[in-house]
Structure formats: structure tokens, C-alpha cells
Scaffold this motif. Sequence first.
Motif, PDB file in Angstrom:
ATOM      1  N   ASP A 196       0.782  -1.494  -0.303  1.00 27.96           N
ATOM      2  CA  ASP A 196       0.147  -0.118  -0.292  1.00 27.96           C
ATOM      3  C   ASP A 196       1.181   1.247   0.350  1.00 27.96           C
ATOM      4  O   ASP A 196      -0.261   2.050  -0.445  1.00 27.96           O
ATOM      5  CB  ASP A 196      -0.534  -0.184   1.515  1.00 27.96           C
ATOM      6  CG  ASP A 196      -1.846  -0.689   1.018  1.00 27.96           C
ATOM      7  OD1 ASP A 196      -2.788  -0.721   0.347  1.00 27.96           O
ATOM      8  OD2 ASP A 196      -1.850  -1.928   2.065  1.00 27.96           O
ATOM      9  N   TYR A 199      -2.882  -3.074   6.211  1.00 27.92           N
ATOM     10  CA  TYR A 199      -2.341  -2.412   5.382  1.00 27.92           C
ATOM     11  C   TYR A 199      -1.273  -2.575   5.118  1.00 27.92           C
ATOM     12  O   TYR A 199      -0.538  -3.738   6.375  1.00 27.92           O
ATOM     13  CB  TYR A 199      -2.616  -0.518   4.890  1.00 27.92           C
ATOM     14  CG  TYR A 199      -3.440   0.426   5.231  1.00 27.92           C
ATOM     15  CD1 TYR A 199      -3.507   0.823   4.513  1.00 27.92           C
ATOM     16  CD2 TYR A 199      -4.106   0.325   5.985  1.00 27.92           C
ATOM     17  CE1 TYR A 199      -4.912   1.745   4.109  1.00 27.92           C
ATOM     18  CE2 TYR A 199      -5.735   0.858   6.345  1.00 27.92           C
ATOM     19  CZ  TYR A 199      -5.708   1.560   5.400  1.00 27.92           C
ATOM     20  OH  TYR A 199      -7.013   2.450   5.297  1.00 27.92           O
ATOM     21  N   ARG A 231       2.760  -5.406   8.771  1.00 26.19           N
ATOM     22  CA  ARG A 231       1.441  -4.876   8.196  1.00 26.19           C
ATOM     23  C   ARG A 231       0.931  -3.928   9.330  1.00 26.19           C
ATOM     24  O   ARG A 231       1.238  -4.550  10.655  1.00 26.19           O
ATOM     25  CB  ARG A 231       0.703  -6.329   8.453  1.00 26.19           C
ATOM     26  CG  ARG A 231       0.241  -7.412   7.105  1.00 26.19           C
ATOM     27  CD  ARG A 231      -0.107  -9.111   7.355  1.00 26.19           C
ATOM     28  NE  ARG A 231       0.440  -9.974   6.206  1.00 26.19           N
ATOM     29  CZ  ARG A 231       1.503 -10.768   6.672  1.00 26.19           C
ATOM     30  NH1 ARG A 231       2.177 -10.633   8.156  1.00 26.19           N
ATOM     31  NH2 ARG A 231       1.937 -12.070   6.034  1.00 26.19           N
TER      32      ARG A 231
END
Length: 375
Positions: free
Chosen positions: A2, A190, A182
Motif C-alpha cells: 500500500d 495495510y 502489516r
Amino acid sequence: MDAQVAVIGVGSIGSMALWQLARQGVDAIGFERYAPGHDQAAAGGESRIFRTAYLEGPGYVPLLLRARELWRELEEESGQSLLTLNGGLMIGHAESESMRNVLESAARFDLPHQVLDAEQMAARYPQHRMLPGEIAFFDEWAGVLRPEFAVLAAARAARTRGARLVTGHSVTGIEPFSDGVRVHTAVRTYTVEQAVLTAGPWTGRFAPELADQVTPKKLVMTWYPALDVDAYRPDRFPIFIRESGDVHIFGIPTLDGGSVKVAPHASYGDLADADDLDRNVPPGDLKSINRAVAELLPGLLPTPVRISSYMDAYTSDGHGLVGALPGVDNVWLLGAFSGHGFKLATAFGQVAADLVTDGKTNLPIEQLDPARFIG
């Protein structure tokens, strides 16, 4: 992925880290449970002190000098006035450790200053009542920061440069793995390459291996009415820090045109969890600060007209945590600055960006390594 980097907590330090990462072209996402500029943690309270001759020791001075430069750069980029250098008084017994630290800081780094005795203080700054044996050190490069506006300015500057911001819900955990991190929130997870942990009073929650060395504490700030408010405007009343026997207080000139902020260095107690902050202040808790105002600042009425509660994270040795999260090579920790981090926030923002991009920084942070508490 992301993003390249997640910044967990966009407050005092996180906003500056996000800004510096964006300045370097790093794809970054900031996560903030409230919104930048909020008053729910360590950046509230209208004002903070900036100073260069440091009571806590000369090792901080290079960071402070860089922070001063970066505050001016943020002002230029945001178009806002954030730092007013109206000078600062460090008041204490001439032989105290803190005054020796201040004098050593000035000598080692050639900081512009003056040393004032009681007679000179009475002539220049009669707002203070000096005690026997006390001197005052005048730091010409000290002054007032505007914390809420500064955090908001940095966050907005970061977004202008391409950073993203996720607000309104909490990060529930971070999970480093071999190729990234994470970031779990209440809404979704994300995935990023690296994370910068700038969670302020919540530092221990995200760094459990350090939780026994980090304590969130309640801070209370108080504002006192001035009998002659003109005597307490920034051009006549420098910021001050005072250690007079058992009394350790600081003060800031009037910014609202009627009251003067004076508060203790000490906290108002430990919190079991940063979510447990009770912002109410029983009148009995204010007896010591009211007594100090009555004794040392005779031009103020010793009953506050405004009281506000905040919090910060403190380490067991009183110095912040800056460096790799122990045992992890892609999570960087900057937190628990123990009540004296805001003035340094811009410099630590640069440090965060340096660590992300290069794994090291030229600014002196060795004494703040989180690993000092491990093993």
C-alpha cells in the motif's frame, strides 16, 4: 504494497516524520486515530518551550540547532508563524547540576547568552522573585512554539507533497514480517515496506518489549491572571524554567492577552493505560503549583483561570526512544520523550526519514537507542 512507509501516530513527532518523508519523495501513509492538531495527547496546551542551552545536558544541543533550522523551514513552507524567539530564562542555584549543564551547553557550542545575578534580574525581569544563591541564564535562542498549529502545518505540508493520511480510527496492531509490515486497523489491514512508530503515550502498547520502561503520565497545564498583563507579553517576559529547591516549574508569556501559563515539570501521576486519561483536575492537586506561583511570581494571582490536562510517555531514565524497534529491522521507534520532545520534533522528523531511507542519520541519537533497555 500500500505504501513504502507507514507512520503510526501523526502527532508531535509523526507529523514531522510524515512531512520529512514526503519531502524526500517517499510514498508514505500516516495513521492518526483523531486528526492532526488534536489536544488528546502530548501536543495540546497552546504553547511549548523552545530552548538551546539544555538543562538535560549538552548532548542535545546539535539536535536543537537543527530543529531550529527546520522550524523555520516549516514556517516558510506552511506560511504560518510557529516559533517566536523571545528569549528564555533558566533560573536556579548557581551550583546546581542543571545550571552547570546550561553553562556547559553554552560554552561548548558558543550559544548566545547572558548570566544575570539577582540585582540584574530585579532590574530587567522584576516579574520573578529570586531566592538567595540563585542566578538566571538568559538563552537568546529560546522562545515559544505553537504545538497544535505546528502539527497541523506539518501534516498539511506532507499531504501537499503527496503523503496520504488515514484518520478517525485506531491502529490495533503492527505485524512485522520478512518483507514488510502489516498495519492492522479497525477497518482494514495495510501492508508497507517499513513503519515509523510515533505513538506518543501509546508507545508501550506497540513496543511491548519496552513496556516496563515506558509509562504514560498525566500532565496538567495552568494559566494565571496577571495584575499587569503588559508586563507578561512576549517582548517583556521571556519563557522560563525554574528549579528553586523542590519547586520545578516553567512558564510562557501571555498569548491570550490576559493569562500566563505556569506549570510544574512533574507529572500529575501515572496512567495504567493511555486510554485512561481523566481530564478532570481536583482542586487539591493544584496546591503546590498555586503555592509556587504565589511565592515566585508575585505579579500573578495564584488561582488559575484555565486548567487543561494532557499526557505524555516517560521512560525510566527520562530520555526518549529513537532507533530500531529491538529485534526488528523494518520498524523505527521514536517516542516516550519524557516531557521534553516537542521542541525537537522537527529534528526527529528528519531522523525518522534518514533511518527509513539510509538506515542511519548524521544527527546524534546514540544516547536514545531503544536497545539500551534490552538485555
